[in-house]
Design a protein around this motif. Structure first.
Motif, short mmCIF file in Angstrom:
data_model
loop_
_atom_site.label_atom_id
_atom_site.label_comp_id
_atom_site.label_asym_id
_atom_site.label_seq_id
_atom_site.Cartn_x
_atom_site.Cartn_y
_atom_site.Cartn_z
N GLU A 50 0.82 -1.21 0.00
CA GLU A 50 0.00 0.00 0.00
C GLU A 50 0.85 1.26 0.00
N ILE A 51 0.20 2.34 -0.40
CA ILE A 51 0.80 3.67 -0.33
C ILE A 51 0.01 4.44 0.73
N VAL A 52 0.73 5.08 1.64
CA VAL A 52 0.09 5.85 2.70
C VAL A 52 0.49 7.31 2.55
N VAL A 53 -0.51 8.17 2.40
CA VAL A 53 -0.30 9.60 2.27
C VAL A 53 -0.81 10.26 3.55
N THR A 54 0.04 11.06 4.19
CA THR A 54 -0.31 11.73 5.43
C THR A 54 -0.15 13.23 5.26
N ALA A 55 -1.13 13.98 5.75
CA ALA A 55 -1.09 15.45 5.63
C ALA A 55 -1.60 16.08 6.91
N ASP A 56 -0.91 17.12 7.36
CA ASP A 56 -1.38 17.91 8.49
C ASP A 56 -2.29 19.00 7.94
N VAL A 57 -3.59 18.87 8.17
CA VAL A 57 -4.57 19.83 7.66
C VAL A 57 -5.57 20.17 8.77
N PRO A 58 -5.12 20.89 9.80
CA PRO A 58 -6.02 21.21 10.92
C PRO A 58 -7.09 22.21 10.52
N GLY A 59 -8.16 22.24 11.30
CA GLY A 59 -9.21 23.23 11.09
C GLY A 59 -10.36 22.76 10.24
N PHE A 60 -10.38 21.49 9.89
CA PHE A 60 -11.45 20.95 9.06
C PHE A 60 -12.22 19.89 9.85
N GLU A 61 -13.37 19.52 9.33
CA GLU A 61 -14.15 18.40 9.82
C GLU A 61 -14.07 17.28 8.79
N LYS A 62 -14.39 16.06 9.20
CA LYS A 62 -14.34 14.92 8.27
C LYS A 62 -15.17 15.17 7.02
N ALA A 63 -16.33 15.78 7.20
CA ALA A 63 -17.24 16.02 6.07
C ALA A 63 -16.71 17.06 5.09
N ASP A 64 -15.70 17.83 5.46
CA ASP A 64 -15.16 18.88 4.59
C ASP A 64 -14.27 18.33 3.48
N PHE A 65 -13.87 17.06 3.56
CA PHE A 65 -12.92 16.49 2.61
C PHE A 65 -13.60 15.84 1.43
N ASP A 66 -12.97 15.99 0.27
CA ASP A 66 -13.34 15.28 -0.95
C ASP A 66 -12.05 14.66 -1.48
N ILE A 67 -11.95 13.34 -1.41
CA ILE A 67 -10.73 12.63 -1.79
C ILE A 67 -11.07 11.70 -2.94
#
Length: 143
Positions: A50-67
């Motif tokens: 697997e490939i694991v991508v990690t990002a520090d993106v504070p200030g959001f909620e789970k619902a704010d993401f579109d991946i």
């Protein structure tokens, strides 16, 4: 005697500070800085399966993401609107903030986007994407 042009003095100072030699404010003039949508840093780890991508993106909620995964491209978007207000006697304050981030990353291997997963905890987004099974390493003997 000619009077000083203070605006010209400030213009000269600003030009010196933004030049490549100084590395001053020039970095803030790049696209994305101060705009509503900016890039963010990521860590990419390629494990066996697997490939694991990690990002520090504070200030959001789970619902704010579109991946999304499209071929070997991973796109991470986050979009948040925050509004606050204070109403005290004759004083009213309302503040609004729109925060958006977007990044598309070319992954180092062919991946299976169907089985990808993501978690968001304490401001850290982690996306795990399995590497396609048919991409086994094949050793070639030298004759």
């Amino acid at each position: 005697m000619q009077p000083n042009n203070y605006f010209s003095d400030f213009d000269d100072l600003f030009e010196r500070m933004t030049g490549d030699r100084w590395g001053g404010f020039g970095r803030y003039a790049r696209p994305g800085y101060g705009s509503s949508e900016v890039d963010f840093a990521v860590d990419i780890a390629h494990h066996d399966d697997e490939i694991v991508v990690t990002a520090d993106v504070p200030g959001f909620e789970k619902a704010d993401f579109d991946i999304s995964v499209d071929g070997d491209l991973l796109t991470i978007r986050a979009d948040s609107d925050v509004e606050s207000s204070v109403d005290e006697d004759a004083y009213v304050r309302r503040e609004r903030r729109h925060h958006a981030m977007r990044r598309t990353i070319r992954l180092p291997a062919d991946v299976d986007g169907e089985d990808a997963s993501a978690t968001y905890r304490n401001g850290v987004l982690t996306v795990s994407i399995p590497v396609e099974a048919d991409m086994d390493v094949r050793h070639i003997d030298v004759e």
